[in-house]
Design an enzyme around this catalytic site. Structure first.
Site, PDB file in Angstrom:
ATOM      1  N   GLU A   1     -87.553 -57.975  43.132  1.00  0.00           N
ATOM      2  CA  GLU A   1     -87.150 -58.971  42.589  1.00  0.00           C
ATOM      3  C   GLU A   1     -88.082 -60.352  42.748  1.00  0.00           C
ATOM      4  OE1 GLU A   1     -85.064 -57.010  44.110  1.00  0.00           O
ATOM      5  OE2 GLU A   1     -83.980 -56.286  42.592  1.00  0.00           O
TER       6      GLU A   1
ATOM      7  N   HIS B   1     -72.090 -54.667  42.814  1.00  0.00           N
ATOM      8  CA  HIS B   1     -72.244 -54.627  41.349  1.00  0.00           C
ATOM      9  C   HIS B   1     -71.044 -55.432  40.758  1.00  0.00           C
ATOM     10  CE1 HIS B   1     -74.058 -50.869  43.159  1.00  0.00           C
ATOM     11  NE2 HIS B   1     -74.605 -50.813  41.931  1.00  0.00           N
TER      12      HIS B   1
END
Lengths: 467, 353
Positions: free
Chosen positions: B88, B158
């Site tokens: 990322e 998540h």
């Protein structure tokens, strides 16, 4: 302008270096066995550092079953064909020998016989040397100014002038620069004036950065030099994105980013090199391995053979060069740049050098290293004196030109300092502009509130910031 | 359960209560689309309208794990729509560099839960790029998209709602859409806004929310909150998927004679204080609800600001109905979440204060 002396062999020389420094197998006989039993086409594939292994399907060779020899069997895993070995073999943690360092001028500034280098014209060589001298003088004067309390902070580039100037000289003005903070020489080469340097250090209203950052955080869009940020190695992935843009826009240019030995430990280094290889981005990663990250020597920074061996881990072509040899730096960067642009690939350049100065004015490096060591590098391994010897022996420089240059630059520098110090600071409105393209309501409100407060308590605020 | 949610989402009719002339988009008809399709449309339009725009991130090439990037690589080519390595900080760092050269870099972070490695690049580089350079440089073309929020079974990694971390960073914008039609218009605004933007997409609504979305290119302005339901007794402020829950609470409160005004903030940074202030001055009561943990959540900023501006008009303390101060739990998710009934109870408590 630049005439490569042995151009036809330079590319194969690099491939030779790659092969030469192949991370070794356990014994020579094992290596020989591999070579004997390989399908020759496999050798070519594995020697090509950038071939993309697209095959993800496991295939059995049609010859399996026919050929009983287990050593001839080869399987495709995702990533491509690999040969098997029944031996437990580890790739050694390091090569038997360190990667050699490219240099062209010896310690005394004499050209080494049979050296390959990219020729520079008298004009370029003299400018290179003059800019190295200018950088050195600028550093000394700014450093003293900080010691006298005229500047809040400064960081010198002493000892690394050749890396700065020679690399800049080998680039084109369209190549975009993502610096760390010890590369003002690149700006200097491109035309940033002594006055502009001083303006930024004083954060006055003529500073491009509008007084927002500490000294030495230079930036110039005119000169394609992105503004310095103190965070370490964050510029590396940025440079890769910029390089990709240049490639997509089909520019005859590359991105160039600088960082130190310390910066190579940051996560952004790994992110950037991996991205650069995968994206096939024309970017030069120039590492100034100067031996120190503030007080941390390289032995506390990594355990690899410096930076140069790390390139291969990402599939990146790499070279180690004597960073204090301006001619070698110039040649390496010039060659790397052409490869990066024409082959659309990143190149890693490890420039070995020594940080002669302290990390910054907030540091006294004699607390962690000997003054003798510093002195030795400053005198015996000085990049300026080596290059000066070479240009003098080429008939392009003299003592008289040296003293003329030094006295002129010193005078200019002191004048730039004086003017910058006197120039007023940027207007208060510059505190609130450029946070966004247009100040949002909350910032307009905060500016109003601050101005109110100033009216009530003017003594709390510096008088040299115009309102 | 999913089907029930789906039905109730559709019944609640996102945006049907158009408010004001600028909401002409909400009265237009279009094709019935879910959230990921609306986002996909926005991306197609963005790439089509600017040849120097790029979409990249993990797995975006085949369409993405939530299908938001379907068809883009085939249509615009692998040079403009591509997978990146799993990193990322690299994705955002690379995007900043692309944007700094004048391109639109539309970056996908696979789950908002994984955005933290990029936090340094976002805070120290993207947010300060223009300011520190004296406006010589900027990376305004950067847009970071990330799915966020509870999904019923997502657990710690998540389900997160990290918007509060980003709302504390001057120099970036933070935008969260509530529905497919909003998402398309807001995303196009974010992509074209000359500032770096973080765009959180409520993943729960990717398939659950279906709505008529105009097919043409349209933009919904940033930093403008919308009153999506008018009322007089209490103001409710929220964003993203939580608004559907809040709207259910409003409907039930109405049965008990409480008239609720519901505001979608849409842009959290910089946020539209004026719309919320005007509403609270009318109703005298404020309730904020978000999935993110209550302590240090963005509701605290809204509460503090409204207290400063509306103190004398307030009939009751500002109340926040939020996630609890725990990592997002799996089995305990129903206990963690700010449910319709928690909100309804808070509405009644506030009104009866």
């Amino acid at each position: 302008m630049a005439l490569r002396l042995r151009s036809s062999t330079s590319k194969s020389n690099f491939l030779n270096i790659l092969r030469y420094n192949n991370l070794g197998f356990g014994t020579a006989s094992h290596a020989a066995r591999h070579l004997r039993t390989h399908d020759p086409t496999l050798l070519r594939v594995s020697q090509n550092p950038i071939s993309r292994f697209c095959n993800t399907m496991a295939e059995k060779l049609s010859s399996v079953g026919e050929n009983e020899d287990a050593n001839a069997q080869v399987m495709d895993f995702p990533g491509g064909k690999v040969a098997f070995t029944p031996e437990i073999q580890f790739i050694s943690e390091s090569s038997k020998e360190r990667v050699p360092c490219y240099r062209v001028l010896d310690d005394n500034g004499q050209l080494i016989t049979n050296s390959h280098f990219v020729q520079v014209s008298e004009e370029v060589a003299v400018k290179m040397y003059s800019d190295m001298v200018t950088l050195q003088i600028m550093d000394n004067i700014f450093y003293e100014a900080q010691r006298q309390g005229r500047l809040s902070f400064y960081a010198t580039t002493i000892g690394e002038e050749a890396i700065n100037i020679a690399s800049a000289a080998a680039l084109s003005p369209q190549d975009v620069i993502f610096p760390q903070y010890r590369e003002p020489g690149v700006l200097l080469w491109r035309g940033f004036t002594l006055q502009e340097f001083a303006n930024q250090c004083f954060g006055n209203k003529s500073d491009n950065g509008k007084g927002r950052q500490m000294p030495v955080h230079y930036g110039s869009n005119k000169l394609n030099y992105f503004t310095v940020s103190a965070t370490i190695a964050t510029q590396l992935p940025n440079a890769v994105g910029a390089a990709y843009s240049l490639k997509m826009d089909k520019k005859d240019a590359c991105a160039v980013t600088y960082f130190g030995d310390g910066g190579s430990s940051e996560g952004d280094f790994h992110a950037a090199l991996n991205f650069a290889a995968v994206m096939e981005a024309p970017v030069l990663f120039i590492c100034r391995n100067n031996g120190w990250a503030i007080s941390t020597p390289t032995s506390d920074q990594f355990r690899s053979d410096g930076l140069v061996v790390k390139g291969r881990a990402y599939g990146i072509r790499s070279i180690r060069v004597d960073g204090n040899d301006a001619l070698a730096m110039y040649s390496a960067v010039h060659t790397a740049r052409e490869m990066a642009i024409s082959e659309e690939r990143p190149i890693l350049i490890e420039a070995l050098t020594y940080r002669v100065g302290h990390h910054s004015t907030s540091d006294d490096s004699t607390r962690y290293r000997s003054a003798d060591e510093i002195e030795w590098w400053n005198k015996a391994r000085n990049p300026l004196s080596r290059f000066r010897t070479w240009i003098e022996s080429s008939g392009w420089w003299s003592d008289e030109e040296e003293s003329d240059l030094r006295s002129r630059v010193k005078k200019e520098m002191l004048e730039a300092l004086r003017v910058a110090e006197k120039t007023e600071k940027p207007n208060l409105e510059n505190m609130f502009s450029d946070v966004y393209d247009v100040p949002p309501l909350n910032l307009r409100e905060q500016e109003r509130q601050v101005r109110q407060t100033i009216k009530s308590h003017p003594q709390d605020y510096p008088s040299d910031v115009p309102l | 359960m999913a089907a029930l949610l789906g039905r109730s989402c559709r019944k609640l009719g996102f945006l049907s209560s158009g408010h004001g002339a600028r909401r002409s988009v909400s009265t237009e008809t279009g094709k019935s689309l879910n959230l990921y399709s609306a986002i996909n449309q926005a991306l197609h339009i963005a790439l089509d309208s600017d040849p120097r725009s790029y979409v990249f991130g993990e797995d975006v090439g085949f369409g993405g794990v939530f299908r938001c990037t379907t068809g883009l690589a085939e249509r615009f080519g692998k040079n403009r729509v591509f997978n990146t390595p799993l990193c990322e900080q690299g994705i955002v760092g690379f995007g900043i560099g692309l944007a700094a050269m004048g391109n639109r870099a539309i970056v996908e972070i696979q789950f908002a839960d994984y955005i933290y490695p990029a936090f340094d690049q976002i805070v120290n580089e993207a947010a300060k790029f223009r300011y520190r350079s004296g406006n010589q440089f900027n990376c305004g073309g950067l847009t970071i998209r990330a799915p966020y929020g509870a999904v019923g079974h997502g657990g710690h990694y998540h389900s997160q709602s990290p918007e509060a971390f980003f709302c504390h960073v001057p120099g970036i914008k933070v935008v969260i859409p509530r529905s497919p039609r909003e998402a398309k218009g807001l995303l196009l605004s974010c992509i074209r806004d000359p500032n770096p933007v973080v765009f959180f997409e409520p993943k729960w609504l990717y398939r659950q929310a279906v709505e008529e979305v105009p097919e043409h290119d349209y933009m919904i302005p940033l930093s403008e909150a919308e009153v999506i339901r008018e009322g007089n007794d209490i103001t409710l402020v929220g964003w993203g998927a939580q608004l559907t829950i809040m709207e259910q609470a409003c409907l039930e409160a109405e049965k008990e004679g409480i008239s609720c005004e519901l505001i979608d903030l849409k842009t959290l940074l910089p946020w539209d204080k004026e719309t919320v202030e005007a509403s609270v001055k009318k109703t005298g009561r404020l309730l904020i609800s978000h999935e993110a943990p209550i302590t240090g959540g963005f509701g605290a900023e809204i509460s503090a600001t409204i207290l400063e501006r509306c103190f004398l008009k307030l009939e009751a303390p500002v109340t926040r109905v939020c996630g609890l101060d725990t990592p997002f739990p799996l089995v305990f998710e129903p206990f963690y979440m700010p449910t319709k009934n928690k909100i309804l109870d808070a509405i009644k408590t506030t009104v009866n204060y």
